[in-house]
Enzyme design. Structure first.
Site, PDB file in Angstrom:
ATOM      1  N   MET A  30       0.846  -1.199   0.000  1.00 39.52           N
ATOM      2  CA  MET A  30       0.000   0.000   0.000  1.00 39.52           C
ATOM      3  C   MET A  30       0.879   1.245   0.000  1.00 39.52           C
ATOM      4  SD  MET A  30      -3.462  -0.858   2.002  1.00 39.52           S
ATOM      5  CE  MET A  30      -2.914  -0.512   3.655  1.00 39.52           C
ATOM      6  N   HIS A  37       9.322  -3.508   3.360  1.00 39.36           N
ATOM      7  CA  HIS A  37       8.982  -3.695   1.938  1.00 39.36           C
ATOM      8  C   HIS A  37      10.256  -3.915   1.113  1.00 39.36           C
ATOM      9  CE1 HIS A  37       5.600  -0.969   3.345  1.00 39.36           C
ATOM     10  NE2 HIS A  37       4.942  -2.030   2.886  1.00 39.36           N
ATOM     11  N   GLN A  61     -10.267  -2.458   2.209  1.00 43.09           N
ATOM     12  CA  GLN A  61      -9.795  -3.138   3.421  1.00 43.09           C
ATOM     13  C   GLN A  61      -9.785  -2.214   4.645  1.00 43.09           C
ATOM     14  OE1 GLN A  61      -5.840  -4.000   1.468  1.00 43.09           O
ATOM     15  NE2 GLN A  61      -5.074  -3.736   3.545  1.00 43.09           N
ATOM     16  N   GLY A 148       4.954  -9.917   4.055  1.00 41.48           N
ATOM     17  CA  GLY A 148       5.727  -9.897   5.296  1.00 41.48           C
ATOM     18  C   GLY A 148       5.007 -10.628   6.419  1.00 41.48           C
ATOM     19  N   GLN A 149       5.770 -11.313   7.245  1.00 38.03           N
ATOM     20  CA  GLN A 149       5.239 -12.062   8.377  1.00 38.03           C
ATOM     21  C   GLN A 149       4.639 -11.139   9.440  1.00 38.03           C
ATOM     22  OE1 GLN A 149       4.518 -15.110   8.998  1.00 38.03           O
ATOM     23  NE2 GLN A 149       4.183 -14.956  11.213  1.00 38.03           N
ATOM     24  N   GLN A 154      -2.928 -12.102   7.908  1.00 35.19           N
ATOM     25  CA  GLN A 154      -3.079 -11.873   6.463  1.00 35.19           C
ATOM     26  C   GLN A 154      -2.397 -12.984   5.671  1.00 35.19           C
ATOM     27  OE1 GLN A 154      -2.796  -7.952   4.351  1.00 35.19           O
ATOM     28  NE2 GLN A 154      -0.697  -8.575   3.973  1.00 35.19           N
TER      29      GLN A 154
HETATM   30  O1  PAF Z   1      -0.136  -5.837   3.502  1.00 32.12           O
HETATM   31  C1  PAF Z   1      -0.571  -4.868   2.826  1.00 32.12           C
HETATM   32  O2  PAF Z   1       0.071  -3.835   2.690  1.00 32.12           O
HETATM   33  C2  PAF Z   1      -1.936  -4.966   2.175  1.00 32.12           C
HETATM   34  O3  PAF Z   1      -2.843  -5.619   3.007  1.00 32.12           O
HETATM   35  C3  PAF Z   1      -1.892  -5.628   0.789  1.00 32.12           C
HETATM   36  C4  PAF Z   1      -1.463  -7.080   0.870  1.00 32.12           C
HETATM   37  C5  PAF Z   1      -0.940  -4.855  -0.110  1.00 32.12           C
HETATM   38  C6  PAF Z   1      -3.290  -5.591   0.142  1.00 32.12           C
HETATM   39  O4  PAF Z   1      -3.758  -4.293  -0.016  1.00 32.12           O
END
Ligand code: PAF
Length: 284
Positions: A30, A37, A61, A148-149, A154
């Protein structure tokens, strides 16, 4: 590095790569990219011929009273980081591009796995994540996708979606990246005041203590969670959302002694900022 803003542009770029037989790694984000990242992009770069980083603050989300409007948007800086870490394409669509129709098609993983932890405090969150990630998987058709963990639930939800919907790709889960003092890297850390930033260290510290207790032989999941909660409560600024333990990978109830792997997960507010962190406990 190429910046694609539309589905058509992304598809055209990827068609060329696929024709050349190149493998594709996808890093969904995001934006507000940080070292966490960067580690995903580096891994993708090592394991694939071409790396796509998506930068999209996904509205579906976020709940009605969450931080969709204030979520940091830093596309220029994100492109620099993505390029530095070896990305070939940044895909940064608008919301209209990703959700062209007001009538929605949802992808939803149901059951306990999405009802516990963040699913309880953010009831529509995972439906938004699985919907947007399905769209990204369908668009990029990656060989591997990187997450990422830190977002442990998720990861488990996406693993179930990939299995149930026969997505033909490998999920690659990378370890939590922390600041030198232990705070898990997160785009939301930028919201913290210096006081809150200091208080938030209680998360990684108490998980570390729980890890020591586990290493010393404690196998009772409930006791490990209670121990962690008591430690977090010693920080007056910590407003606990949850401190819980579940069995991996289905996030089922963990009563009695831990077997296999358990996920000890915490979500705590410091001021207006809700942070999460976790620890995987594996019984060998
Ligand atoms: O982990 C995130 O940043 C978000 O949930 C993702 C996987 C990019 C989905 O919008």
């Amino acid at each position: 590095m190429i910046l694609c803003k539309t589905v058509a542009e992304l598809r055209a770029e990827l068609a060329i790569a696929r024709n050349e037989g190149r493998t594709i790694g996808l890093v969904p984000t995001m934006g507000a990219l940080h070292e966490g990242h960067a580690s995903l992009i580096r891994a993708a770069n090592m394991e694939n011929d071409l790396v796509v980083v998506s930068v999209f603050v996904n509205p579906t989300q976020f709940g009605p009273n969450e931080d969709l409007d204030s979520y940091p948007r830093t596309l220029e800086a994100d492109c620099l980081i993505a390029e530095r870490e070896g990305a070939d394409i940044v895909f940064a669509p608008t919301a209209k591009e990703m959700y062209p129709s007001e009538d929605m098609t949802w992808v939803e993983v149901t059951g306990g796995i999405t009802n516990v932890l963040c699913g309880r405090s953010r009831p529509t969150h995972f439906r938004g994540v699985t919907t947007v990630v399905s769209k990204l998987f369908n668009l990029a058709q990656p060989d591997r996708a990187y997450f990422g963990q830190k977002d442990a639930q998720q990861v488990q939800v996406l693993a179930k979606m990939v299995k149930d919907l026969f997505f033909n790709l490998q999920l690659r889960i990378m370890p939590i990246v922390r600041e030198a003092d232990g705070l898990a890297k997160s785009s939301r850390n930028t919201y913290l005041s210096p006081e809150e930033r200091r208080a938030a260290l209680i998360l990684s510290r108490s998980l570390k203590e729980a890890e020591k207790l586990f290493a010393a032989g404690e196998r009772d999941g409930k006791k490990l969670a209670e121990f962690t909660e008591e430690l977090i409560k010693t920080e007056p600024m910590a407003d606990i959302d949850y401190v819980e333990i579940y069995r991996m990978p289905d996030l089922s109830e963990c009563s009695g002694p831990l077997e296999g792997a358990g996920l000890l997960a915490v979500a705590v507010r410091f001021g207006k900022t809700r942070l999460i962190d976790n620890l995987v406990l594996e019984v060998k």
